[in-house]
Design an enzyme around this catalytic site. Structure first.
Site, PDB file in Angstrom:
ATOM      1  N   CYS A   1       0.792  -1.199   0.020  1.00  0.00           N
ATOM      2  CA  CYS A   1       0.039   0.294  -0.031  1.00  0.00           C
ATOM      3  C   CYS A   1       0.897   1.244   0.026  1.00  0.00           C
ATOM      4  O   CYS A   1       2.175   1.270   0.281  1.00  0.00           O
ATOM      5  CB  CYS A   1      -0.955   0.105   1.294  1.00  0.00           C
ATOM      6  SG  CYS A   1      -2.270   1.205   1.027  1.00  0.00           S
TER       7      CYS A   1
ATOM      8  N   CYS B   1       0.149   4.137   1.409  1.00  0.00           N
ATOM      9  CA  CYS B   1      -0.522   5.250   2.638  1.00  0.00           C
ATOM     10  C   CYS B   1       0.766   5.246   3.661  1.00  0.00           C
ATOM     11  O   CYS B   1       0.801   6.503   4.510  1.00  0.00           O
ATOM     12  CB  CYS B   1      -1.934   4.798   3.324  1.00  0.00           C
ATOM     13  SG  CYS B   1      -1.833   3.208   4.292  1.00  0.00           S
TER      14      CYS B   1
ATOM     15  N   CYS C   1      -4.053   6.262   0.096  1.00  0.00           N
ATOM     16  CA  CYS C   1      -3.459   5.037  -0.552  1.00  0.00           C
ATOM     17  C   CYS C   1      -3.369   5.068  -2.098  1.00  0.00           C
ATOM     18  O   CYS C   1      -3.121   3.949  -2.830  1.00  0.00           O
ATOM     19  CB  CYS C   1      -4.489   3.734  -0.288  1.00  0.00           C
ATOM     20  SG  CYS C   1      -4.755   3.463   1.471  1.00  0.00           S
TER      21      CYS C   1
ATOM     22  N   LYS D   1     -12.229  -5.050   1.988  1.00  0.00           N
ATOM     23  CA  LYS D   1     -11.613  -4.235   3.086  1.00  0.00           C
ATOM     24  C   LYS D   1     -12.593  -2.934   3.405  1.00  0.00           C
ATOM     25  O   LYS D   1     -12.837  -2.184   2.559  1.00  0.00           O
ATOM     26  CB  LYS D   1     -10.065  -3.590   2.945  1.00  0.00           C
ATOM     27  CG  LYS D   1      -9.572  -3.014   3.715  1.00  0.00           C
ATOM     28  CD  LYS D   1      -8.400  -2.276   3.334  1.00  0.00           C
ATOM     29  CE  LYS D   1      -7.579  -1.453   4.345  1.00  0.00           C
ATOM     30  NZ  LYS D   1      -6.095  -1.074   4.153  1.00  0.00           N
TER      31      LYS D   1
ATOM     32  N   ARG E   1      -2.993   3.110  12.566  1.00  0.00           N
ATOM     33  CA  ARG E   1      -2.630   4.371  11.791  1.00  0.00           C
ATOM     34  C   ARG E   1      -1.787   5.023  12.799  1.00  0.00           C
ATOM     35  O   ARG E   1      -0.807   5.746  12.387  1.00  0.00           O
ATOM     36  CB  ARG E   1      -4.100   5.101  11.466  1.00  0.00           C
ATOM     37  CG  ARG E   1      -4.458   4.468  10.424  1.00  0.00           C
ATOM     38  CD  ARG E   1      -5.596   5.010   9.920  1.00  0.00           C
ATOM     39  NE  ARG E   1      -6.438   4.355   9.184  1.00  0.00           N
ATOM     40  CZ  ARG E   1      -8.049   4.671   8.491  1.00  0.00           C
ATOM     41  NH1 ARG E   1      -8.199   5.897   8.877  1.00  0.00           N
ATOM     42  NH2 ARG E   1      -8.531   4.053   7.590  1.00  0.00           N
TER      43      ARG E   1
ATOM     44  N   GLU F   1     -16.588  -7.646  -4.815  1.00  0.00           N
ATOM     45  CA  GLU F   1     -15.076  -7.298  -4.716  1.00  0.00           C
ATOM     46  C   GLU F   1     -14.336  -8.804  -4.688  1.00  0.00           C
ATOM     47  O   GLU F   1     -13.309  -8.709  -5.514  1.00  0.00           O
ATOM     48  CB  GLU F   1     -14.786  -6.662  -3.383  1.00  0.00           C
ATOM     49  CG  GLU F   1     -15.315  -5.170  -3.431  1.00  0.00           C
ATOM     50  CD  GLU F   1     -14.198  -4.113  -3.973  1.00  0.00           C
ATOM     51  OE1 GLU F   1     -13.223  -4.602  -4.716  1.00  0.00           O
ATOM     52  OE2 GLU F   1     -14.256  -2.903  -3.993  1.00  0.00           O
TER      53      GLU F   1
ATOM     54  N   LYS G   1     -11.799  -7.893   5.709  1.00  0.00           N
ATOM     55  CA  LYS G   1     -11.195  -7.006   6.698  1.00  0.00           C
ATOM     56  C   LYS G   1     -12.009  -6.037   7.380  1.00  0.00           C
ATOM     57  O   LYS G   1     -12.621  -5.454   6.412  1.00  0.00           O
ATOM     58  CB  LYS G   1      -9.757  -6.386   6.427  1.00  0.00           C
ATOM     59  CG  LYS G   1      -9.111  -5.670   7.103  1.00  0.00           C
ATOM     60  CD  LYS G   1      -7.764  -5.121   6.567  1.00  0.00           C
ATOM     61  CE  LYS G   1      -7.095  -4.252   7.578  1.00  0.00           C
ATOM     62  NZ  LYS G   1      -6.072  -3.362   6.777  1.00  0.00           N
TER      63      LYS G   1
ATOM     64  N   SER H   1      -5.924  -3.977  14.458  1.00  0.00           N
ATOM     65  CA  SER H   1      -5.511  -3.462  15.403  1.00  0.00           C
ATOM     66  C   SER H   1      -6.282  -2.909  16.546  1.00  0.00           C
ATOM     67  O   SER H   1      -6.109  -3.258  17.632  1.00  0.00           O
ATOM     68  CB  SER H   1      -4.673  -2.075  14.880  1.00  0.00           C
ATOM     69  OG  SER H   1      -5.570  -1.098  14.201  1.00  0.00           O
TER      70      SER H   1
ATOM     71  N   TYR I   1      -2.417  -9.680  15.773  1.00  0.00           N
ATOM     72  CA  TYR I   1      -1.150  -9.352  16.774  1.00  0.00           C
ATOM     73  C   TYR I   1      -1.276 -10.198  17.753  1.00  0.00           C
ATOM     74  O   TYR I   1      -0.200 -10.019  18.625  1.00  0.00           O
ATOM     75  CB  TYR I   1      -1.662  -7.802  17.051  1.00  0.00           C
ATOM     76  CG  TYR I   1      -1.731  -6.960  15.767  1.00  0.00           C
ATOM     77  CD1 TYR I   1      -0.472  -6.634  15.120  1.00  0.00           C
ATOM     78  CD2 TYR I   1      -3.023  -6.435  15.199  1.00  0.00           C
ATOM     79  CE1 TYR I   1      -1.014  -5.721  14.101  1.00  0.00           C
ATOM     80  CE2 TYR I   1      -3.117  -5.816  14.017  1.00  0.00           C
ATOM     81  CZ  TYR I   1      -1.793  -5.241  13.752  1.00  0.00           C
ATOM     82  OH  TYR I   1      -2.090  -4.531  12.384  1.00  0.00           O
TER      83      TYR I   1
HETATM   84  C1  PBG Z   1      -2.858  -0.065   4.979  1.00  0.00           C
HETATM   85  C2  PBG Z   1      -3.421  -0.944   5.932  1.00  0.00           C
HETATM   86  C3  PBG Z   1      -4.214  -0.536   7.121  1.00  0.00           C
HETATM   87  C4  PBG Z   1      -4.521  -1.733   7.655  1.00  0.00           C
HETATM   88  C5  PBG Z   1      -3.555  -2.571   6.814  1.00  0.00           C
HETATM   89  N1  PBG Z   1      -3.101  -2.342   5.744  1.00  0.00           N
HETATM   90  C6  PBG Z   1      -4.787   0.827   7.320  1.00  0.00           C
HETATM   91  C7  PBG Z   1      -5.917   1.151   6.740  1.00  0.00           C
HETATM   92  O1  PBG Z   1      -6.336   0.851   5.789  1.00  0.00           O
HETATM   93  O2  PBG Z   1      -6.118   2.551   6.963  1.00  0.00           O
HETATM   94  C8  PBG Z   1      -4.997  -1.905   9.035  1.00  0.00           C
HETATM   95  C9  PBG Z   1      -4.568  -3.094   9.810  1.00  0.00           C
HETATM   96  C10 PBG Z   1      -4.901  -2.953  11.125  1.00  0.00           C
HETATM   97  O3  PBG Z   1      -5.834  -2.111  11.655  1.00  0.00           O
HETATM   98  O4  PBG Z   1      -4.373  -3.773  12.128  1.00  0.00           O
HETATM   99  N2  PBG Z   1      -3.653   0.453   4.042  1.00  0.00           N
END
Ligand code: PBG
Length: 326
Positions: free
Chosen positions: A120, A122, A130, A195, A205, A233, A248, A274, A313
């Site tokens: 990605c 970002c 992104c 996602k 983040r 998707e 996700k 997270s 995690y």
């Molecule tokens: C990058 C990405 C994100 C996560 C995984 N890859 C953040 C987002 O899309 O803002 C989130 C992972 C997590 O919250 O553990 N695009």
């Protein structure tokens, strides 16, 4: 047949019988540990919003992966945080970029561990989005080229699997093409297919310094209310060449995981994100939850819903604490 001939409790009386009829089992083979590697950092630093998780230098990352591997972890997914960010996120496809360095070091020193790279922009863009930005819009098609370049540089560094998480349309095809044209036709793509634009990414983040500077990600990530759209998707990503698809977040999206499982034959992954981790950690720290039991229940639920690969995690703790062994 009904009570008293049928007694559901008959199979619950003895632990050996309970184990015999258990439908869902967890294995370390199926868990993937996410890790953050930071350019210009020495040692490791704790991530405040994710107790027990750290941001690592390349050297510390190698050490941590050795520990994880010794504890029984088989796979990791890497997120890179560069020293400098720019409009296009050029650190993402830099041959000497932070993730590329980390992959090379891991393949050399911990070759037994499967290295998946999150793909990605970002973490690498100054605006935190992104893709390429024009005004307030995130441009799709010009971003594809950059994502493809990034995939190629990750594979060239030695990544075993590429996991695009940007949610641009057509990116799986663009990535498959560039990999195939460059002798990486054997490298699988695990696509973050469904996602959702979730508030559960908040702690990530912080860890990845990837909060958008303006607006949010709702013009590319999915509306949390939509599961039929999630199936579209997923269908598109499979058609473009995804080998594994991901849903996700995981815990608040078990219905989407189940629908994916029922509708498609590719392996399904789910990302226990997270915010889901942070909630458990916070409650456990207060003594409000039994962390081990809650984590095993959550992971079991994600698997029961239909995910055979779980990014979490808690993977490291589950391994080092021998949570999955009897
Ligand atoms: C990058 C990405 C994100 C996560 C995984 N890859 C953040 C987002 O899309 O803002 C989130 C992972 C997590 O919250 O553990 N695009």
């Amino acid at each position: 047949m009904k009570f008293p001939t049928v007694r559901m409790r008959r199979l619950r009386e003895n632990i050996l019988v309970r184990n015999l009829v258990r439908e869902t089992r967890l294995s370390l083979d199926e868990l993937v540990m996410p890790l953050f590697v930071v350019e210009g950092l020495s040692g490791k630093e704790p991530i405040k919003s994710m107790p027990g998780q750290f941001r690592y230098s390349v050297k510390e990352l190698v050490r941590e992966c050795k520990r994880l591997s010794d504890a029984g972890i088989k796979s990791v997914v890497l997120f890179g945080i560069p020293e400098r960010k720019d409009e296009k996120g050029s650190g993402a496809w830099d041959a000497k970029g932070i993730v590329q360095q980390a992959v090379q070091a891991l393949k050399k020193s911990v070759p037994q561990i499967l290295v998946i790279t999150d793909l990605c922009l970002c973490e690498y863009t100054s605006h935190g989005h992104c893709g390429i930005v024009s005004g307030e819009r995130i441009l799709n098609d010009p971003t594809l080229e950059l994502l493809a370049e990034t995939a190629l540089s990750q594979a060239s560094a030695g990544a075993d699997m590429i996991a695009p998480s940007d949610m641009m349309d057509g990116r799986v095809e663009a990535i498959r093409q560039i990999l195939d044209q460059n002798g990486f036709e054997h490298i699988p793509i695990m696509s973050y297919a469904a996602k959702h634009a979730s508030a559960f990414y908040g702690p990530f983040r912080d860890a990845a310094e990837s909060t958008p500077r303006f607006g949010d990600r709702r013009s590319y990530q999915m509306d949390p209310g939509n599961s039929r759209e999630a199936l579209r998707e997923i269908e598109l990503d499979i058609a473009e060449g995804a080998d594994i698809i991901m849903v996700k977040p995981a815990l608040a999206y078990l219905d989407v995981i189940l629908a994916a499982r029922q509708n498609f034959k590719v392996p399904i992954a789910a990302y226990n994100v997270s915010g889901e981790y942070a909630m458990v950690k916070a409650a456990a720290a207060k003594g409000w939850l039994d962390e081990k039991r809650v984590v095993l229940e959550i992971l079991t639920a994600i698997k029961r819903a239909g995910a055979q690969i779980i990014l979490t995690y808690h993977a490291g703790q589950a391994a080092s604490g021998r949570w999955l062994e009897k």
